[in-house]
Design a protein around this motif. Structure first.
Motif, short mmCIF file in Angstrom:
data_model
loop_
_atom_site.label_atom_id
_atom_site.label_comp_id
_atom_site.label_asym_id
_atom_site.label_seq_id
_atom_site.Cartn_x
_atom_site.Cartn_y
_atom_site.Cartn_z
N GLN A 15 -0.14 -0.13 -5.58
CA GLN A 15 0.18 1.51 -5.40
C GLN A 15 -0.57 2.43 -4.62
OE1 GLN A 15 3.75 1.58 -4.55
NE2 GLN A 15 2.92 4.09 -4.12
N SER A 18 -1.56 0.74 -1.68
CA SER A 18 -0.48 0.41 -0.05
C SER A 18 -0.91 2.08 0.09
CB SER A 18 0.88 0.43 -0.46
OG SER A 18 1.27 -0.49 -1.11
N ASN A 19 -1.16 2.65 -0.69
CA ASN A 19 -0.97 4.58 0.18
C ASN A 19 -1.91 4.96 0.58
OD1 ASN A 19 1.72 4.99 -2.15
ND2 ASN A 19 0.30 6.38 -3.32
N ARG A 21 -3.49 2.95 2.47
CA ARG A 21 -3.13 2.23 3.99
C ARG A 21 -1.97 3.05 4.55
NH1 ARG A 21 -2.35 -4.38 2.35
NH2 ARG A 21 -4.36 -4.42 2.23
N ARG A 22 -1.70 3.93 4.04
CA ARG A 22 -0.87 4.56 4.90
C ARG A 22 -0.97 5.49 6.00
NH1 ARG A 22 3.50 5.21 0.91
NH2 ARG A 22 3.76 3.06 0.05
N GLY A 23 -2.17 6.28 5.02
CA GLY A 23 -3.10 7.17 5.53
C GLY A 23 -3.62 6.43 6.24
N LYS A 24 -3.72 5.61 6.33
CA LYS A 24 -4.58 5.57 7.39
C LYS A 24 -6.60 5.90 6.94
CE LYS A 24 -2.38 3.92 10.83
NZ LYS A 24 -1.90 2.55 11.29
N LYS A 25 -6.54 5.98 4.99
CA LYS A 25 -7.51 5.92 5.06
C LYS A 25 -8.58 4.44 4.49
CE LYS A 25 -6.86 10.20 3.40
NZ LYS A 25 -6.78 11.10 2.16
N LYS A 35 -7.59 6.90 -6.65
CA LYS A 35 -5.58 7.02 -6.42
C LYS A 35 -5.20 6.53 -7.44
CE LYS A 35 -3.38 8.35 -2.94
NZ LYS A 35 -2.97 9.48 -2.43
N GLN A 60 -8.70 -4.66 5.63
CA GLN A 60 -8.18 -3.64 6.37
C GLN A 60 -9.81 -4.06 7.34
OE1 GLN A 60 -9.69 -0.01 4.98
NE2 GLN A 60 -7.94 0.70 5.64
N GLU A 112 -3.52 -11.63 3.26
CA GLU A 112 -2.37 -11.01 2.47
C GLU A 112 -1.84 -11.89 2.08
OE1 GLU A 112 -0.67 -8.35 1.56
OE2 GLU A 112 -2.13 -7.71 2.74
#
Length: 147
Positions: A15, A18-19, A21-25, A35, A60, A112
């Motif tokens: 989780q 995923s979070n 990655r979504r935040g482009k960090k 996190k 990434q 992946e």
């Protein structure tokens, strides 16, 4: 560590990845641990968790490199003359970079896929352990299993 706690920790790691990655960090062990709400030391001491984090970071990085190469190679060529000398070498270099970009994309997809298989393996391993525990309880109760 019990199976449930281990699975919960893996879920929290996934989780967190995923979070982030979504935040482009940019992913790192420190950010993932923060996190997920666990200590970095825990990640480094548990090979299955460390491997999962390393794969996510590598994926990434590969995707970032591929995006940078696409941006760099999108400069159009104006000349229609046959390429010679330096221009020919530059064109070959550009083509090689495009090929490398495609291979990196394939590699990212394979990584992946590997990550998903590692997750599936962990789930199956947990199921096997639970079934073995149930068998042991049945043996302890001296109940014969159904045929």
């Amino acid at each position: 560590m019990t199976i449930d706690k281990q699975q919960e920790m893996l879920n929290r790691i996934d989780q967190a990845i995923s979070n982030l990655r979504r935040g482009k960090k940019k992913l790192s062990i420190s950010k993932i641990a923060e996190k997920a709400g666990i200590a970095r030391k825990t990640i480094y001491n548990r090979p299955e968790i460390k491997q999962r984090c390393d794969q996510a970071i590598l994926i990434q990085d590969e995707q970032s490199k591929a995006e940078q190469e696409v941006a760099a190679s999108s400069v159009p060529q104006v000349e229609n003359r046959p390429l010679t000398g330096r221009k020919l070498l530059e064109e070959r270099y550009r083509k090689s970079r495009e090929d490398l970009k495609l291979e990196r994309e394939k590699n990212a997809k394979l990584l992946e896929n590997n990550r998903e298989l590692v997750l599936e393996k962990a789930e199956l391993k947990n199921r096997i352990q639970m079934l073995q525990q149930q068998m042991e309880r049945l043996k302890a109760q001296k109940v014969k299993p159904l045929k």
